[in-house]
Design a protein around this motif. Sequence first.
Motif, short mmCIF file in Angstrom:
data_model
loop_
_atom_site.label_atom_id
_atom_site.label_comp_id
_atom_site.label_asym_id
_atom_site.label_seq_id
_atom_site.Cartn_x
_atom_site.Cartn_y
_atom_site.Cartn_z
N GLY A 93 0.77 -1.38 -0.14
CA GLY A 93 -0.02 0.14 -0.03
C GLY A 93 0.84 1.28 0.08
N ALA A 94 1.01 1.69 1.10
CA ALA A 94 1.69 3.18 1.32
C ALA A 94 3.23 3.20 0.63
N TYR A 95 3.54 4.24 0.25
CA TYR A 95 4.80 4.48 -0.59
C TYR A 95 5.91 4.40 0.68
N CYS A 96 7.13 4.09 0.25
CA CYS A 96 8.25 4.13 0.94
C CYS A 96 9.08 5.39 0.59
N TRP A 97 9.56 6.39 1.44
CA TRP A 97 10.26 7.20 1.18
C TRP A 97 11.89 7.30 1.30
N PHE A 98 12.09 5.95 2.29
CA PHE A 98 13.43 5.64 2.41
C PHE A 98 13.35 3.91 2.51
N SER A 99 14.27 3.37 1.96
CA SER A 99 14.28 1.78 1.60
C SER A 99 13.17 1.28 0.86
N GLN A 100 13.12 -0.27 1.32
CA GLN A 100 12.12 -1.16 0.61
C GLN A 100 11.46 -1.79 1.91
N LYS A 101 9.95 -2.08 1.39
CA LYS A 101 9.58 -3.23 1.92
C LYS A 101 9.85 -4.59 1.57
N ASN A 102 9.61 -5.62 2.38
CA ASN A 102 10.23 -6.98 1.97
C ASN A 102 9.05 -7.90 2.32
N TYR A 103 8.99 -8.77 1.13
CA TYR A 103 7.86 -9.87 1.03
C TYR A 103 8.32 -11.17 1.56
N CYS A 104 8.16 -11.44 2.70
CA CYS A 104 8.78 -12.60 3.51
C CYS A 104 7.79 -13.81 3.50
N CYS A 105 8.29 -14.93 3.17
CA CYS A 105 7.42 -16.17 3.25
C CYS A 105 7.93 -17.00 4.56
N CYS A 106 6.91 -17.39 5.39
CA CYS A 106 7.30 -18.18 6.69
C CYS A 106 6.30 -19.28 6.84
N VAL A 107 6.74 -20.55 5.85
CA VAL A 107 5.95 -21.58 5.84
C VAL A 107 5.61 -22.42 7.25
N LYS A 108 6.71 -22.54 8.03
CA LYS A 108 6.67 -23.19 9.40
C LYS A 108 5.85 -22.44 10.33
N LYS A 109 6.03 -21.17 10.22
CA LYS A 109 5.32 -20.20 11.13
C LYS A 109 3.75 -20.23 10.96
N ALA A 110 3.35 -20.34 9.68
CA ALA A 110 1.95 -20.40 9.16
C ALA A 110 1.48 -21.73 9.83
N ILE A 111 2.18 -23.05 9.45
CA ILE A 111 1.84 -24.19 9.87
C ILE A 111 1.68 -24.20 11.19
N ASP A 112 2.47 -23.68 12.17
CA ASP A 112 2.30 -23.62 13.69
C ASP A 112 1.01 -23.01 13.85
N SER A 113 0.75 -21.73 13.54
CA SER A 113 -0.31 -21.07 13.73
C SER A 113 -1.48 -21.96 13.47
N ILE A 114 -1.64 -22.58 12.12
CA ILE A 114 -2.68 -23.40 12.00
C ILE A 114 -3.08 -24.58 13.08
N ILE A 115 -1.94 -25.09 13.38
CA ILE A 115 -2.09 -26.35 14.62
C ILE A 115 -2.47 -25.64 15.70
N ASN A 116 -2.06 -24.40 16.13
CA ASN A 116 -2.39 -23.80 17.46
C ASN A 116 -3.81 -23.20 17.45
N SER A 117 -4.10 -22.90 16.22
CA SER A 117 -5.59 -22.46 16.41
C SER A 117 -6.61 -23.74 16.35
N LEU A 118 -6.19 -24.85 15.70
CA LEU A 118 -6.93 -25.84 15.97
C LEU A 118 -7.04 -26.74 17.40
N VAL A 119 -5.75 -26.60 18.03
CA VAL A 119 -5.77 -27.14 19.39
C VAL A 119 -6.39 -26.21 20.10
#
Length: 87
Positions: A58-84
């Motif tokens: 969305g919003a424009y960066c004046w300095f540096s850049q935004k990074n698009y990061c992928c965290c598969v393990k973190k997402a799987i842990d989140s799904i398991i925790n929400s189910l439990v």
Amino acid sequence: MSYKRLFLYYVIFLSLIFSSVRAIEPVCKWYGIAPFCFIGNSCPENCWQAAASDRGDGAYCWFSQKNYCCCVKKAIDSIINSLVNSN
């Protein structure tokens, strides 16, 4: 196993997933706070950078850049925790 029983298991599984959808961490998301995108733009541990952009989610960066990061393990842990924790 009958198709009715299989369908019932499928419906139960989907209802568990979608009942706590807000608690589930997305697999990939943008990191960085505009307009000073160097703030918080590094990928978390055990994640990888898939893209970089001066606009990102969305919003424009004046300095540096935004990074698009992928965290598969973190997402799987989140799904398991929400189910439990939903029971």
